[in-house]
Design a protein around this motif. Structure first.
Motif, PDB file in Angstrom:
ATOM      1  N   GLN A 168      69.249 -25.905 -20.256  1.00 13.31           N
ATOM      2  CA  GLN A 168      69.011 -27.329 -20.406  1.00 13.31           C
ATOM      3  C   GLN A 168      68.433 -27.916 -19.125  1.00 13.31           C
ATOM      4  N   ALA A 169      67.547 -28.887 -19.291  1.00 16.24           N
ATOM      5  CA  ALA A 169      66.949 -29.592 -18.160  1.00 16.24           C
ATOM      6  C   ALA A 169      67.181 -31.077 -18.324  1.00 16.24           C
ATOM      7  N   THR A 170      67.225 -31.794 -17.217  1.00 14.70           N
ATOM      8  CA  THR A 170      67.476 -33.237 -17.259  1.00 14.70           C
ATOM      9  C   THR A 170      66.219 -34.050 -17.037  1.00 14.70           C
ATOM     10  N   ASP A 171      65.038 -33.438 -17.174  1.00 13.89           N
ATOM     11  CA  ASP A 171      63.788 -34.190 -17.086  1.00 13.89           C
ATOM     12  C   ASP A 171      63.706 -35.216 -18.211  1.00 13.89           C
ATOM     13  N   THR A 172      63.046 -36.314 -17.926  1.00 15.96           N
ATOM     14  CA  THR A 172      62.766 -37.343 -18.934  1.00 15.96           C
ATOM     15  C   THR A 172      61.288 -37.701 -18.834  1.00 15.96           C
ATOM     16  N   GLY A 184      67.064 -30.224 -11.485  1.00 18.38           N
ATOM     17  CA  GLY A 184      66.829 -30.559 -12.883  1.00 18.38           C
ATOM     18  C   GLY A 184      67.167 -29.473 -13.866  1.00 18.38           C
ATOM     19  N   CYS A 185      66.979 -28.217 -13.466  1.00 20.09           N
ATOM     20  CA  CYS A 185      67.253 -27.116 -14.406  1.00 20.09           C
ATOM     21  C   CYS A 185      67.807 -25.922 -13.643  1.00 20.09           C
ATOM     22  N   PRO A 186      69.057 -25.977 -13.229  1.00 20.98           N
ATOM     23  CA  PRO A 186      69.621 -24.836 -12.492  1.00 20.98           C
ATOM     24  C   PRO A 186      69.514 -23.552 -13.318  1.00 20.98           C
ATOM     25  N   ALA A 197      74.432 -20.301 -13.009  1.00 25.71           N
ATOM     26  CA  ALA A 197      75.621 -21.083 -13.308  1.00 25.71           C
ATOM     27  C   ALA A 197      76.071 -21.903 -12.097  1.00 25.71           C
ATOM     28  N   ILE A 198      76.417 -23.152 -12.348  1.00 29.12           N
ATOM     29  CA  ILE A 198      76.929 -24.054 -11.322  1.00 29.12           C
ATOM     30  C   ILE A 198      78.406 -24.310 -11.626  1.00 29.12           C
ATOM     31  N   SER A 199      79.270 -23.999 -10.677  1.00 26.84           N
ATOM     32  CA  SER A 199      80.708 -24.127 -10.932  1.00 26.84           C
ATOM     33  C   SER A 199      81.275 -25.467 -10.487  1.00 26.84           C
ATOM     34  N   SER A 200      80.611 -26.153  -9.559  1.00 24.65           N
ATOM     35  CA  SER A 200      81.184 -27.385  -9.023  1.00 24.65           C
ATOM     36  C   SER A 200      80.444 -28.628  -9.503  1.00 24.65           C
ATOM     37  N   GLY A 201      79.133 -28.677  -9.339  1.00 21.78           N
ATOM     38  CA  GLY A 201      78.352 -29.820  -9.796  1.00 21.78           C
ATOM     39  C   GLY A 201      78.321 -30.936  -8.779  1.00 21.78           C
ATOM     40  N   ASN A 202      77.235 -31.020  -8.025  1.00 22.65           N
ATOM     41  CA  ASN A 202      77.065 -32.068  -7.017  1.00 22.65           C
ATOM     42  C   ASN A 202      75.713 -32.723  -7.206  1.00 22.65           C
ATOM     43  N   ALA A 203      75.686 -34.051  -7.144  1.00 23.36           N
ATOM     44  CA  ALA A 203      74.449 -34.817  -7.263  1.00 23.36           C
ATOM     45  C   ALA A 203      74.090 -35.426  -5.919  1.00 23.36           C
ATOM     46  N   ASP A 204      72.838 -35.927  -5.806  1.00 26.26           N
ATOM     47  CA  ASP A 204      72.455 -36.633  -4.587  1.00 26.26           C
ATOM     48  C   ASP A 204      73.006 -38.054  -4.622  1.00 26.26           C
ATOM     49  N   GLY A 205      72.689 -38.840  -3.591  1.00 24.21           N
ATOM     50  CA  GLY A 205      73.239 -40.179  -3.477  1.00 24.21           C
ATOM     51  C   GLY A 205      72.801 -41.130  -4.565  1.00 24.21           C
ATOM     52  N   TYR A 207      71.192 -37.978  -8.937  1.00 28.80           N
ATOM     53  CA  TYR A 207      70.304 -36.982  -9.525  1.00 28.80           C
ATOM     54  C   TYR A 207      70.676 -35.582  -9.050  1.00 28.80           C
ATOM     55  N   GLY A 208      70.508 -34.626  -9.942  1.00 29.68           N
ATOM     56  CA  GLY A 208      70.686 -33.232  -9.572  1.00 29.68           C
ATOM     57  C   GLY A 208      72.028 -32.662  -9.990  1.00 29.68           C
ATOM     58  N   ASN A 209      72.073 -31.342 -10.050  1.00 27.60           N
ATOM     59  CA  ASN A 209      73.289 -30.594 -10.367  1.00 27.60           C
ATOM     60  C   ASN A 209      73.285 -29.365  -9.465  1.00 27.60           C
TER      61      ASN A 209
END
Length: 229
Positions: free
Chosen positions: A7-11, A190-192, A195-203, A206-208
């Protein structure tokens, strides 16, 4: 029945950076939404992949997982748009490209010349390499699995604590180099592709990312680029 890596979070109004499949390079293969770059050539040559976006200002964060080593010490770093691109040229060999690799117990180099000293840390297959690129103060910081090498502090600003100085006023792609069958996965938010175990976004939310985005740094996407780049 989709995994998170599918999955990607692009729009339509916000697109994230990926590796660029439109650069003519028959010996590189791309998958997972162009977020995995695989050296599909033969003959033992190293091959380099560049990204779709190359900012000139701002502070940018990305993560890269070495999926398959491929041998010959894969490199990770950035490449100025002003440098002529050759698929078999390692990032870090031309001037105005900067790379970290694991030879000699780890070194950062540009123009095929070591910056600072060797023995500054290494990464291996399965590790996640972090890049914090500060184009306001012209430093790059490298980390692995959550720890920045040379005690780097990406938030140190003009002092560049633990960072490596960059040529100013240039646009920089993120760049990876591997040898035959080697592969890097690039997570630009946008599309890791891993696998991401924690999940961190920018300020700005945005982002994973697997690791915390340094304060003041952003995922490389069109909205952030318009505001900070």
């Amino acid at each position: 029945n989709l995994a998170a890596t599918d999955q990607a979070t692009d729009t339509p109004t916000n697109n994230f950076c990926t590796f660029n499949p439109l650069i003519p390079q028959a010996e590189m293969g791309y998958s997972e939404g162009n977020c995995i770059a695989t050296d599909s050539g033969t003959g033992g040559n190293s091959r380099t992949a560049l990204t779709t976006m190359a900012p000139i200002n701002g502070k940018w964060y990305a993560e890269f997982k070495l999926i398959t080593d491929g041998g010959d010490y894969p490199n990770i770093g950035i490449w100025a748009t002003e440098v002529v691109y050759v698929v078999t040229e390692n990032v870090g060999l031309p001037d105005d490209t900067y790379a970290w690799n694991s030879s000699s117990s780890g070194r950062v180099f540009s123009n095929n010349t070591t910056i600072g000293s060797t023995g500054i840390g290494t990464y291996a297959e399965g590790d996640i390499v972090q890049i914090a690129m500060d184009l306001d103060n012209n430093y790059i910081y490298f980390g692995v699995n959550g720890t920045y090498i040379t005690s780097g502090d990406p938030t140190s600003g003009s002092s560049g604590t633990g960072g490596f100085a960059l040529a100013a006023g240039l646009n920089y792609y993120f760049a990876t180099t591997t040898n035959t069958n080697g592969a890097w996965g690039g997570n630009f938010g946008g599309c890791p592709p891993f696998a991401i175990s924690s999940g961190n976004a920018d300020g700005d939310g945005y982002g994973n990312f697997e690791y915390a985005v340094p304060s003041g740094y952003y995922a490389l996407n069109t909205k952030n680029l318009a505001e900070y780049g």
